[in-house]
Write a protein that holds these residues in place. Structure first.
Motif, PDB file in Angstrom:
ATOM      1  N   HIS A  65      36.368  27.608  39.200  1.00  0.00           N
ATOM      2  CA  HIS A  65      36.851  28.366  40.390  1.00  0.00           C
ATOM      3  C   HIS A  65      37.707  27.301  40.877  1.00  0.00           C
ATOM      4  CE1 HIS A  65      36.979  30.689  44.038  1.00  0.00           C
ATOM      5  NE2 HIS A  65      36.982  30.152  44.363  1.00  0.00           N
ATOM      6  N   ASN A  66      38.901  28.161  41.274  1.00  0.00           N
ATOM      7  CA  ASN A  66      40.255  27.571  41.224  1.00  0.00           C
ATOM      8  C   ASN A  66      41.154  27.837  42.560  1.00  0.00           C
ATOM      9  OD1 ASN A  66      40.108  24.466  39.557  1.00  0.00           O
ATOM     10  ND2 ASN A  66      39.238  26.116  38.630  1.00  0.00           N
ATOM     11  N   LEU A  86      42.590  33.789  34.340  1.00  0.00           N
ATOM     12  CA  LEU A  86      43.334  34.016  35.485  1.00  0.00           C
ATOM     13  C   LEU A  86      42.737  35.419  36.066  1.00  0.00           C
ATOM     14  CD1 LEU A  86      47.118  33.689  33.033  1.00  0.00           C
ATOM     15  CD2 LEU A  86      45.793  31.945  34.698  1.00  0.00           C
ATOM     16  N   THR A  87      42.525  35.134  37.164  1.00  0.00           N
ATOM     17  CA  THR A  87      42.024  36.279  37.553  1.00  0.00           C
ATOM     18  C   THR A  87      42.603  36.692  39.088  1.00  0.00           C
ATOM     19  OG1 THR A  87      40.501  35.179  39.828  1.00  0.00           O
ATOM     20  CG2 THR A  87      39.613  35.275  37.464  1.00  0.00           C
ATOM     21  N   PRO A  88      43.410  37.691  38.735  1.00  0.00           N
ATOM     22  CA  PRO A  88      44.718  38.284  39.826  1.00  0.00           C
ATOM     23  C   PRO A  88      44.121  38.849  41.178  1.00  0.00           C
ATOM     24  CG  PRO A  88      44.895  38.630  37.927  1.00  0.00           C
ATOM     25  CD  PRO A  88      44.429  38.099  37.551  1.00  0.00           C
ATOM     26  N   THR A  89      44.300  38.099  42.177  1.00  0.00           N
ATOM     27  CA  THR A  89      43.624  38.408  43.273  1.00  0.00           C
ATOM     28  C   THR A  89      44.014  39.048  44.474  1.00  0.00           C
ATOM     29  OG1 THR A  89      42.023  36.846  45.467  1.00  0.00           O
ATOM     30  CG2 THR A  89      44.317  36.030  44.885  1.00  0.00           C
ATOM     31  N   PHE A  90      43.766  40.157  44.909  1.00  0.00           N
ATOM     32  CA  PHE A  90      43.516  40.672  46.123  1.00  0.00           C
ATOM     33  C   PHE A  90      43.464  40.739  47.811  1.00  0.00           C
ATOM     34  CE2 PHE A  90      40.824  43.087  44.220  1.00  0.00           C
ATOM     35  CZ  PHE A  90      40.187  44.240  45.222  1.00  0.00           C
ATOM     36  N   THR A  91      43.686  41.306  48.774  1.00  0.00           N
ATOM     37  CA  THR A  91      43.126  41.185  50.131  1.00  0.00           C
ATOM     38  C   THR A  91      43.625  42.679  50.468  1.00  0.00           C
ATOM     39  OG1 THR A  91      44.727  40.696  51.240  1.00  0.00           O
ATOM     40  CG2 THR A  91      43.001  38.918  50.793  1.00  0.00           C
ATOM     41  N   ASP A  92      43.151  43.504  50.867  1.00  0.00           N
ATOM     42  CA  ASP A  92      43.373  44.589  51.603  1.00  0.00           C
ATOM     43  C   ASP A  92      45.003  45.141  52.144  1.00  0.00           C
ATOM     44  OD1 ASP A  92      41.250  45.770  51.437  1.00  0.00           O
ATOM     45  OD2 ASP A  92      40.648  45.961  53.491  1.00  0.00           O
ATOM     46  N   THR A  93      45.198  43.605  52.390  1.00  0.00           N
ATOM     47  CA  THR A  93      47.296  43.912  53.186  1.00  0.00           C
ATOM     48  C   THR A  93      48.255  43.600  51.496  1.00  0.00           C
ATOM     49  OG1 THR A  93      46.735  41.426  53.488  1.00  0.00           O
ATOM     50  CG2 THR A  93      46.631  42.821  55.169  1.00  0.00           C
ATOM     51  N   ARG A  94      47.510  43.292  50.851  1.00  0.00           N
ATOM     52  CA  ARG A  94      48.230  43.178  49.971  1.00  0.00           C
ATOM     53  C   ARG A  94      48.012  44.052  48.358  1.00  0.00           C
ATOM     54  NH1 ARG A  94      47.926  39.316  45.822  1.00  0.00           N
ATOM     55  NH2 ARG A  94      50.355  39.010  46.477  1.00  0.00           N
ATOM     56  N   TRP A  95      47.316  44.731  49.334  1.00  0.00           N
ATOM     57  CA  TRP A  95      46.999  45.232  46.970  1.00  0.00           C
ATOM     58  C   TRP A  95      47.790  45.925  46.587  1.00  0.00           C
ATOM     59  CZ3 TRP A  95      42.734  46.331  44.739  1.00  0.00           C
ATOM     60  CH2 TRP A  95      42.840  48.027  43.595  1.00  0.00           C
ATOM     61  N   ASP A  96      49.177  46.357  47.046  1.00  0.00           N
ATOM     62  CA  ASP A  96      50.309  47.119  45.987  1.00  0.00           C
ATOM     63  C   ASP A  96      51.032  45.709  45.472  1.00  0.00           C
ATOM     64  OD1 ASP A  96      49.824  49.402  47.198  1.00  0.00           O
ATOM     65  OD2 ASP A  96      51.757  49.813  48.841  1.00  0.00           O
ATOM     66  N   ILE A 106      34.243  40.280  37.088  1.00  0.00           N
ATOM     67  CA  ILE A 106      34.963  40.132  38.461  1.00  0.00           C
ATOM     68  C   ILE A 106      35.068  38.680  38.870  1.00  0.00           C
ATOM     69  CG2 ILE A 106      34.570  41.064  41.021  1.00  0.00           C
ATOM     70  CD1 ILE A 106      34.269  43.608  39.443  1.00  0.00           C
ATOM     71  N   ASN A 107      35.646  38.154  39.872  1.00  0.00           N
ATOM     72  CA  ASN A 107      35.608  36.716  40.119  1.00  0.00           C
ATOM     73  C   ASN A 107      36.231  36.924  41.586  1.00  0.00           C
ATOM     74  OD1 ASN A 107      35.877  33.984  41.011  1.00  0.00           O
ATOM     75  ND2 ASN A 107      38.218  33.380  39.950  1.00  0.00           N
ATOM     76  N   ILE A 108      34.648  36.147  43.382  1.00  0.00           N
ATOM     77  CA  ILE A 108      35.060  36.665  44.136  1.00  0.00           C
ATOM     78  C   ILE A 108      34.598  35.659  45.345  1.00  0.00           C
ATOM     79  CG2 ILE A 108      33.111  38.111  43.956  1.00  0.00           C
ATOM     80  CD1 ILE A 108      33.792  39.914  46.007  1.00  0.00           C
ATOM     81  N   HIS A 109      34.908  35.771  46.158  1.00  0.00           N
ATOM     82  CA  HIS A 109      34.683  34.619  46.962  1.00  0.00           C
ATOM     83  C   HIS A 109      32.940  35.428  47.508  1.00  0.00           C
ATOM     84  CE1 HIS A 109      39.002  32.451  47.356  1.00  0.00           C
ATOM     85  NE2 HIS A 109      37.550  32.080  46.955  1.00  0.00           N
ATOM     86  N   ASP A 111      41.153  30.466  37.948  1.00  0.00           N
ATOM     87  CA  ASP A 111      42.142  30.694  38.888  1.00  0.00           C
ATOM     88  C   ASP A 111      41.943  31.822  39.392  1.00  0.00           C
ATOM     89  OD1 ASP A 111      43.494  29.364  40.139  1.00  0.00           O
ATOM     90  OD2 ASP A 111      45.269  30.423  39.666  1.00  0.00           O
ATOM     91  N   MET A 112      41.935  31.817  40.841  1.00  0.00           N
ATOM     92  CA  MET A 112      42.163  32.725  41.412  1.00  0.00           C
ATOM     93  C   MET A 112      43.317  32.735  42.592  1.00  0.00           C
ATOM     94  SD  MET A 112      39.865  34.129  45.049  1.00  0.00           S
ATOM     95  CE  MET A 112      38.401  34.522  44.052  1.00  0.00           C
TER      96      MET A 112
END
Length: 225
Positions: free
Chosen positions: A72-73, A151-161, A213-216, A130-131
């Motif tokens: 986890h990085n 590689l695990t590209p990440t998102f929050t609701d504010t940066r979905w696009d 799926i990689n998630i906190h 890496d996240m």
């Protein structure tokens, strides 16, 4: 290249009963481990099979073992080391880290990843999960350093696009196994930054590409409560 690491202490970590380590050799042919043995005769046979195309490494005083895996990085955050420490998670994120990250560009992410990967390789870590965002920049660093990367590209609701563009770039380059050292997962940041709608979209991407799926989750007592 053919490589013979001789007279080393070998820690196989293969689950066998008996001795946990032994003194011997590890031999590499091309990109495959061809021999792990405690027999001098085996080492000599490998040496003979290579003709003059052989690099020998004196392993006396050294330990040879499988590479460590850092699972986890946020590797580019190497640049933020000691920027903010010893405080509750939400204070750390909202008041320090997220404002810092709002100013981070793709080139910063690549540079931070190169630094973090160099440190890992020097310490025996050969695989990193890496996240982060702009993971295509992290991929560039992985290709340069030679580390194995998930590689695990990440998102929050504010940066979905932005995430959709990031994920598409990484998937186009690596989802089909074009590079055997670089693989892909999808990474919703957490349950407190991602809506049910976006979590379900992450599940759809996971199923479409056959990836994990990689998630906190459950990082703090507050989140548990």
């Amino acid at each position: 290249m053919n490589i013979l690491i001789r007279d080393c202490l070998v820690l196989p970590m293969d689950g066998r009963d008996g001795d946990k380590y032994f003194r011997g050799c590890v031999c590499v042919k091309g990109d495959k481990i061809a021999l792990v043995s405690d027999s001098p005769a085996d080492a000599e046979a490998f040496r003979a099979s290579c003709g003059g195309d052989l690099r020998e490494i004196d392993g006396r005083g050294k330990l040879v073992m499988p590479g460590l895996v850092n699972i986890h990085n946020h590797i580019s955050m190497t640049l933020m080391r000691s920027f903010a420490d010893d405080m509750p998670l939400m204070e750390w994120l909202n008041e320090h880290i997220w404002p810092f990250e709002s100013k981070v560009k793709a080139d910063d992410i690549r540079i931070g990843a190169e630094l973090g990967m160099a440190e890992m390789l020097l310490g025996g870590t050969t695989t990193v999960v890496d996240m982060y965002w702009d993971e295509i920049a992290v991929a560039d660093a992985a290709k340069k350093t030679g580390i194995r990367a998930v590689l695990t590209p990440t998102f929050t609701d504010t940066r979905w696009d932005d995430f959709e563009k990031d994920f598409a770039a990484v998937a186009e380059a690596y989802a089909d196994g074009q590079d055997p050292r670089i693989t892909l997962m999808v990474a919703p940041h957490s349950v407190y930054t991602c809506s049910r709608e976006h979590l379900l979209k992450a599940k759809e991407l996971s199923e479409k590409y056959g990836i994990g799926i990689n998630i906190h989750v459950s990082e703090t007592q507050d989140e548990q409560d």
